[in-house]
Design an enzyme around this catalytic site. Structure first.
Site, mmCIF file in Angstrom:
data_model
loop_
_atom_site.group_PDB
_atom_site.id
_atom_site.type_symbol
_atom_site.label_atom_id
_atom_site.label_comp_id
_atom_site.label_asym_id
_atom_site.label_seq_id
_atom_site.Cartn_x
_atom_site.Cartn_y
_atom_site.Cartn_z
ATOM 1 N N GLU A 170 81.085 61.492 41.218
ATOM 2 C CA GLU A 170 79.725 61.368 41.752
ATOM 3 C C GLU A 170 79.774 60.330 42.862
ATOM 4 O O GLU A 170 79.653 59.130 42.621
ATOM 5 C CB GLU A 170 78.754 60.937 40.644
ATOM 6 C CG GLU A 170 78.717 61.915 39.481
ATOM 7 C CD GLU A 170 77.880 61.398 38.322
ATOM 8 O OE1 GLU A 170 77.077 60.470 38.531
ATOM 9 O OE2 GLU A 170 78.042 61.919 37.205
ATOM 10 N N ASP A 407 79.908 66.631 28.348
ATOM 11 C CA ASP A 407 79.724 65.515 29.274
ATOM 12 C C ASP A 407 80.845 64.481 29.167
ATOM 13 O O ASP A 407 81.556 64.405 28.167
ATOM 14 C CB ASP A 407 78.380 64.849 28.957
ATOM 15 C CG ASP A 407 77.770 64.130 30.142
ATOM 16 O OD1 ASP A 407 78.456 63.965 31.168
ATOM 17 O OD2 ASP A 407 76.592 63.747 30.043
ATOM 18 N N GLU A 456 78.345 69.498 37.220
ATOM 19 C CA GLU A 456 77.776 68.333 37.886
ATOM 20 C C GLU A 456 78.768 67.906 38.977
ATOM 21 O O GLU A 456 78.908 68.581 39.974
ATOM 22 C CB GLU A 456 77.489 67.213 36.888
ATOM 23 C CG GLU A 456 76.653 66.095 37.479
ATOM 24 C CD GLU A 456 76.489 64.919 36.541
ATOM 25 O OE1 GLU A 456 75.540 64.150 36.729
ATOM 26 O OE2 GLU A 456 77.323 64.740 35.629
ATOM 27 N N GLU A 462 69.733 61.878 38.953
ATOM 28 C CA GLU A 462 69.747 60.930 37.839
ATOM 29 C C GLU A 462 69.939 59.496 38.316
ATOM 30 O O GLU A 462 69.478 58.546 37.684
ATOM 31 C CB GLU A 462 70.834 61.298 36.824
ATOM 32 C CG GLU A 462 72.250 61.148 37.336
ATOM 33 C CD GLU A 462 73.305 61.412 36.271
ATOM 34 O OE1 GLU A 462 72.948 62.006 35.234
ATOM 35 O OE2 GLU A 462 74.460 61.030 36.467
#
Length: 654
Positions: A170, A407, A456, A462
């Site tokens: 990310e 996750d 993701e 988020e």
């Protein structure tokens, strides 16, 4: 007569000399079907390749090799055979993220070498790809793969820099010249290089199986080089979700000696909008491994975690319990949303997902949902699934659960890549969808296992819960970077919207940066077959016009056209579903007005539902205007967008 014989002999000598020189040069070329992209492979001792677009060099003398059991395949090479082929066909997509049909057209050069290996280049009108193939007996150890990328100039790059190979992938995108990146800094993929003459090069990989993911390392020059995670021998847990590596191998993979390796993918565009339409990752990946896919149902999903179950206007205390989740189910049912997710907290502990927490009755919720045409998806850390996969998935299936959100994998080594495939297959066996979070980018698994419905691996909404980095500019960079690899679970849908000066960080009552219509447009612009509604139902009930509009959105598409785009500045996307078209536009911090024509529409009249930034959206980001109008393919539309703004329309065929 003597003169004639002399001339003939001279001609034969010249032809023989030219042939000899050509063989000695050991250069092999392959071009794109339209002739614009030319790739040259040199096999003079080592293997190098170069490429140009319309005569403009972009790659030069890029070294490639594969080290197997200590032997470098790519040094002192001897060519055994050359094979050329051309393909032009259509591929039908099971879960059509961009389109139901993709044109698959390329020219291929396959070079077979001594020592039982080949390199294969495929050149498309929109990209260059290559990979290794081996035909060795038994098991082999891959010590390393060299992917050296030498660019023809000191180009800017959008660099998703990583600090560790243990990453959730990310990242923000650093915009720097190649040489400004000090040696040793490295990034995950995809990354985007901005060459001259508006040529863009999107770099990623495809058909990644039983092999580690590729990273790219800066060299302090105009080159990048490959970096791979090693095989992990021993690790220990840090809390319930992180790991610390104790011991690792000095090799990157142990695998079958007769196999194909991942494609190295270089998407090429001369217009920014062409980048977003690129589907090479899907085309280059292995065919579907499942016999039955009719049960795979994409759709919208109501999500609890981003909004912290912060519902209001009810006569009960909200929390991780059946009353709260029935409220989510009722909301989803009212607006025809097929799924809700129960995220972290539904289970007894994060390491025991075989039992619900004492306040949740899964059987009751599943039945309550079925009566209202809403299915449940459950969250889990990857560790328990890895250790107790069959037990957990059997229990999910017994409960009647429809999907798994797994996750915190945060790795891309060979073992983790294999965990992804094992999970995909095991879930498919039980007709479960899979949403990978804390995940590396898509790299081909979703074609082989179309039940893998989203990933993701993106710095998404988020982050607004704890930072102010999710800016409109970041949002309009993602379609040209992370989304090149495939669908992304950005999780849009915020109903609390603010301009930068008014943005506040809140974990339990989060907001987004940019306008309301910036959020609405994401449902058209962003690829996501399982697309989140991240805000809480109470906020959606309060914003009836917005949720009514969003509830009509599709998540898979018959066709996609990018009408206008500029990397990091703005994008206008049109998608077709059945007879109808959906249009989404987003801009960065600069307000702008765009004009588009609707020539892509079919013949006939359309009724347009439009959500556009309100006249005061530059101050109050929640301000929007809803309107309707009639249009046809001859109509031109003006799209006004405020700072951080957006625009969205549903074009219904009359």
């Amino acid at each position: 007569m003597l003169i004639k014989n002399y001339t003939s002999s001279l001609l034969l000598f010249v032809l023989f000399s030219l042939l000899t020189i050509n063989l000695a040069a050991k250069d092999y070329t392959v071009s794109s079907p339209n002739g614009k992209i030319l790739t040259t492979v040199n096999t003079d001792d080592e293997i190098h390749w170069s490429a140009s677009v319309d005569g403009q060099p972009i790659f030069k003398n890029c070294k490639m090799n594969l080290t197997i059991d200590g032997e470098v395949l790519g040094e002192s090479v001897k060519v055994r055979k050359i094979k050329r082929s051309s393909i032009s066909e259509q591929v039908k997509v099971i879960v059509p993220v961009k389109s139901k049909i993709i044109k698959d057209e390329y020219n291929q050069l396959s070079i077979q070498f001594k020592n039982d290996f080949s390199v294969v280049f495929r050149v498309f009108d929109n990209g260059i790809t290559y990979r290794f193939e081996t035909s060795k007996k038994g098991e082999i150890i891959i010590n390393n793969e060299t992917v050296d990328l030498n660019f023809s100039d000191n180009y800017p790059i959008l660099f998703p820099e990583e600090q560790s190979l243990l990453s959730h992938y990310e990242r923000l995108y650093i915009d720097e010249k190649l040489s400004a990146l000090n040696a040793g800094r490295f990034c995950s993929l995809p990354t985007l290089v901005k060459a001259t003459q508006n040529i863009k090069i999107g770099i990623t990989e495809a058909d990644l199986f039983d092999y580690p993911g590729l990273f790219l390392e800066a060299t302090g020059s105009t080159s990048l080089k490959s970096k791979f995670p090693y095989v992990i021998f021993e690790s220990k847990s840090k809390g319930d979700r992180d790991v610390e590596i104790i011991k690792q191998a000095d090799y990157i993979a142990k695998t079958n000696g007769s196999r194909t390796f991942p494609w190295r993918v270089f998407m090429i565009s001369e217009e920014d909008k062409q980048l977003v339409e690129n589907q090479l990752v899907y085309l280059l990946s292995r065919d579907c491994q499942l016999e039955n896919t009719s049960w795979i149902k994409p759709g919208l999903v109501a999500w609890d975690w981003w909004n912290d179950n912060n519902i209001y206007g009810v006569d009960f205390k909200s929390g991780l319990d059946n009353q709260t989740y029935k409220y989510y189910i009722d909301f989803a049912s009212r607006y025809g949303i097929p799924y809700i997710i129960l995220d972290e907290g539904w289970s007894k502990t994060t390491t025991n997902v075989l039992e619900p927490n004492p306040n949740i009755d899964i059987d009751e919720l599943v039945q309550y949902g079925k009566e209202r045409n809403v299915e449940l998806i459950l969250w889990s850390l990857w560790g328990p699934v890895n250790k107790h996969m069959d037990d957990i998935l059997d229990q999910f299936a017994k409960w009647g659960i429809k999907g798994l959100k797994v996750d915190f994998m945060a790795q891309a080594g060979q073992e983790m890549v294999n965990f992804y495939e094992r999970t995909a297959q095991a879930c498919a066996d039980r007709e479960l969808l899979v949403d990978f979070h804390g995940a590396y980018k898509p790299a081909g698994l979703r074609r082989a296992y179309p039940n893998v419905i989203n990933y993701e691996g993106v710095k998404g909404l988020e982050n607004c819960k704890w930072s102010d980095v999710i800016t409109p500019e970041h949002n309009v960079t993602l379609p040209f970077t992370r989304m090149l690899a495939g669908p992304m679970d950005y999780t849009p849908g915020a109903m609390r919207n603010a301009q930068h000066k008014d943005f506040k960080i809140s974990h339990s009552n989060p907001m987004s940066m940019g306008t309301r219509c910036h959020q609405l447009a994401m449902y058209v612009v962003y690829d996501a077959p399982l697309q989140m509604l991240s805000d809480n139902p109470s906020n959606y009930y309060r914003e009836e016009e917005s949720i009514r509009f969003l509830s009509k959105m599709k998540t898979v598409w018959d066709d996609t056209k990018i009408l206008d785009a500029k990397v990091g500045d703005y994008i206008v996307t049109a998608r077709k579903s059945g007879n109808d078209w959906y249009i989404g536009a987003m801009t960065d911090a600069d307000s702008r007005t765009l004009e588009i024509d609707l020539s892509f529409l079919d013949e006939g009249d359309y009724e347009l539902e439009i959500m556009q930034d309100g006249i005061n959206a530059d101050k109050a980001a929640i301000d929007y205007t809803y309107m309707t109008k009639t249009a046809d393919k001859n109509t031109k539309i003006i799209i006004p967008m405020a700072s951080g703004g957006g625009w969205a329309a549903i074009c219904k065929k009359k």
